[in-house]
Design a protein around this motif. Structure first.
Motif, PDB file in Angstrom:
ATOM      1  N   PHE A 110       0.738  -1.458  -0.178  1.00 35.12           N
ATOM      2  CA  PHE A 110       0.057   0.036  -0.103  1.00 35.12           C
ATOM      3  C   PHE A 110       0.883   1.290   0.082  1.00 35.12           C
ATOM      4  O   PHE A 110       2.035   1.404   0.347  1.00 35.12           O
ATOM      5  N   VAL A 111       0.186   2.306  -0.627  1.00 35.20           N
ATOM      6  CA  VAL A 111       0.961   3.737  -0.615  1.00 35.20           C
ATOM      7  C   VAL A 111      -0.506   4.630  -0.535  1.00 35.20           C
ATOM      8  O   VAL A 111      -1.295   4.261  -0.999  1.00 35.20           O
ATOM      9  N   ALA A 112      -0.024   5.867   0.210  1.00 31.60           N
ATOM     10  CA  ALA A 112      -1.242   6.718   0.320  1.00 31.60           C
ATOM     11  C   ALA A 112      -1.430   7.385  -1.087  1.00 31.60           C
ATOM     12  O   ALA A 112      -0.325   7.708  -1.663  1.00 31.60           O
ATOM     13  N   THR A 113      -2.618   7.978  -1.355  1.00 35.75           N
ATOM     14  CA  THR A 113      -2.693   8.926  -2.629  1.00 35.75           C
ATOM     15  C   THR A 113      -3.341  10.117  -2.604  1.00 35.75           C
ATOM     16  O   THR A 113      -3.395  10.665  -3.753  1.00 35.75           O
ATOM     17  N   SER A 114      -3.575  10.343  -1.154  1.00 35.92           N
ATOM     18  CA  SER A 114      -4.353  11.843  -1.216  1.00 35.92           C
ATOM     19  C   SER A 114      -3.356  12.828  -0.981  1.00 35.92           C
ATOM     20  O   SER A 114      -2.172  12.431  -0.443  1.00 35.92           O
ATOM     21  N   LYS A 121       2.938  13.613   4.981  1.00 36.19           N
ATOM     22  CA  LYS A 121       3.443  12.067   5.598  1.00 36.19           C
ATOM     23  C   LYS A 121       4.639  11.529   4.655  1.00 36.19           C
ATOM     24  O   LYS A 121       5.643  11.281   5.128  1.00 36.19           O
ATOM     25  N   LEU A 122       4.172  11.479   3.420  1.00 38.18           N
ATOM     26  CA  LEU A 122       5.435  10.713   2.506  1.00 38.18           C
ATOM     27  C   LEU A 122       6.401  11.752   1.826  1.00 38.18           C
ATOM     28  O   LEU A 122       7.488  11.319   1.732  1.00 38.18           O
ATOM     29  N   ARG A 123       5.878  13.084   1.969  1.00 38.55           N
ATOM     30  CA  ARG A 123       6.764  14.087   1.276  1.00 38.55           C
ATOM     31  C   ARG A 123       7.375  13.680   0.102  1.00 38.55           C
ATOM     32  O   ARG A 123       8.592  13.487  -0.651  1.00 38.55           O
ATOM     33  N   LYS A 124       6.314  13.161  -0.894  1.00 34.45           N
ATOM     34  CA  LYS A 124       6.614  12.790  -2.395  1.00 34.45           C
ATOM     35  C   LYS A 124       5.814  13.261  -3.164  1.00 34.45           C
ATOM     36  O   LYS A 124       4.588  13.957  -2.919  1.00 34.45           O
ATOM     37  N   GLU A 128       6.115  10.449  -8.178  1.00 35.42           N
ATOM     38  CA  GLU A 128       7.104   9.415  -7.138  1.00 35.42           C
ATOM     39  C   GLU A 128       6.271   8.359  -6.624  1.00 35.42           C
ATOM     40  O   GLU A 128       6.610   7.222  -6.812  1.00 35.42           O
ATOM     41  N   VAL A 129       5.008   8.788  -6.319  1.00 39.32           N
ATOM     42  CA  VAL A 129       4.172   7.771  -5.908  1.00 39.32           C
ATOM     43  C   VAL A 129       3.717   6.806  -6.978  1.00 39.32           C
ATOM     44  O   VAL A 129       3.541   5.662  -6.701  1.00 39.32           O
TER      45      VAL A 129
END
Ligand code: KIV
Ligand code: ZN
Length: 417
Positions: A110-114, A121-124, A128-129
């Protein structure tokens, strides 16, 4: 000439995959942690209950989680075992290692998409996601045939971007796309639209399952999950007793029984043996030391109890007046009281005493009459029925301690006539 018989078409019921995450998302909630032995015991019970998938843990998170996924993988022969991992290489490798002995392993990445998660949180970046998703699903597919991808915080994500990420996951090899309502924010109609959009724009004719994973922050986790099923989701992620982060996850027993009781509106089936619901709920309760709230649907101790006089009257005449399902259908143990002329009365008083009610001879007299009337109509009388039979005045007079109706907490009396 005789008219030809119209043969009714048997209804084709599609299967809803029940993905249980009691041991992962459920166990993550405060006060619900379990040790290795308890997790294995719970996994055995879940397999007996008939869930399709058991998410046994998040192996990179701790050695305990790794050991639990490993042990559950070795133990369960029928259910698929899922292990959670982020999109990082080390996470995926650790999940795959923990799943080595599973007959049916699933890697769940999983990875966040919002935007809020990407930024804070991800600083991406969004790009990149997308790259992380592609790489993670490809890598996971090298380890397991069955790969699920979750877009964390999907319900607060930009829909176009969400669909783009999910499409990349499918291209990379994911066969299950999970649309989580991570913060329990969505509403049934809105979630239904989202699932339909994913179905039309991402899945199309491909053999990819849409899954949903709803949290209960607004008390809508079950309603949202069912709306998603109507919109095309075919996997539901849920937990026993609805345990889970914050207000919990969608409750497994509620989803299963809603599908069961309202099969007229929801033409689906699950592999769950509904009679194991109550024992499974009780086992989890005993393990985590967390009592189920009394009015909890399906498994709460009051779920089948009727208090109001008018309800009692209706139930005595025909339990179906107020019961849409029987306690028996969800595995609530019946009372083994056998009624006789005199000893039946004594047995009844004894059972009430066990339930916390000391009845005076006069109150016993009144209650006994209602009991015999009910016992005449109902084959099995449950503790909940007995509590229902007490008139409010009798109840307040004779209640000596907290009522402990229902289930495994109490041994049934088994008194002969
Ligand atoms: O709530 C959530 O988004 C999750 C994911 C990891 C599926 O638990
Ligand atoms: Zn969750």
């Amino acid at each position: 000439m005789e008219e030809p018989l119209l043969m009714e078409e048997p209804m084709i019921r599609e299967r809803i995959t029940i993905f249980d995450t009691t041991l992962r998302d459920g166990e993550q909630s405060p006060g619900c942690s379990m040790n290795l032995e308890e997790k294995v015991r719970m996994a055995q019970e879940l397999e007996m209950l008939g869930v399709d998938i058991i998410e046994a843990g998040f192996p990179i998170a701790s050695d305990g989680d790794f050991a639990a996924v490993k042990a559950v993988s070795a133990q369960c022969r029928k259910a698929k075992i899922a292990a959670l991992c982020r999109t990082a290489e080390a996470d995926i490798a650790r999940a795959a290692e923990a799943l080595q002995r599973a007959i049916h392993p699933r890697i769940h990445t999983f990875v966040a998409t919002s935007d809020i998660h990407l930024e804070h949180k991800l600083r991406k970046s969004r790009k990149e996601v997308i790259d992380m998703t592609r790489e993670a699903v490809k890598l996971a597919s090298n380890y397991a045939e069955d790969v699920e991808f979750s877009a964390e915080d999907a319900t607060r994500s930009d829909v176009d971007y969400l669909c783009e990420v999910l499409a990349v996951a499918v291209e990379a090899g994911a066969s299950v796309l999970n649309v989580p309502d991570t913060v329990g924010y969505t509403m049934p109609s809105e979630f239904s639209r989202l699932v339909k959009t994913v179905r039309q724009r991402v899945v199309g004719a491909r053999n990819v399952t849409i899954s949903v994973h709803c949290h209960n922050d607004l008390g809508l986790a079950v309603a949202n999950s069912l709306a998603a099923v109507e919109a095309g989701a075919r996997q539901v992620e849920c937990t026993i007793n609805g345990i889970g982060e914050r207000a919990g996850n969608a409750s497994l027993e509620e989803i299963v029984m809603a599908l069961h009781v309202r099969s007229d509106r929801l033409p689906f089936e699950t592999g769950v043996n509904t009679r194991e619901l109550y024992p499974t709920s009780q086992l989890l309760s005993a393990i985590v030391g967390f009592e189920v709230q009394p009015n909890k649907a399906i498994v709460g101790r009051n779920a089948f109890a009727h208090e109001a006089g008018i309800h009692q009257h209706g139930v005595i005449n025909n339990p179906l007046c107020y019961e849409i399902m029987t306690p028996e259908s969800v595995g609530v143990p019946a009372n083994t009281l056998v009624l006789g002329k005199h000893s039946g009365r004594h047995a009844l008083a004894l059972r009430y005493a066990e339930l916390g009610f000391q009845l005076s001879p006069a109150d016993l007299d009144t209650t006994y009459k209602s009991f015999t009337a009910l016992a005449d109509r109902k084959k099995k009388v449950y503790d909940q029925d007995l509590i229902s039979l007490l008139l409010p005045a009798v109840k307040s007079r004779c209640q000596k301690s907290e009522v402990k109706a229902g289930g495994n907490q109490l041994a049934t009396t088994g008194v002969a006539t």
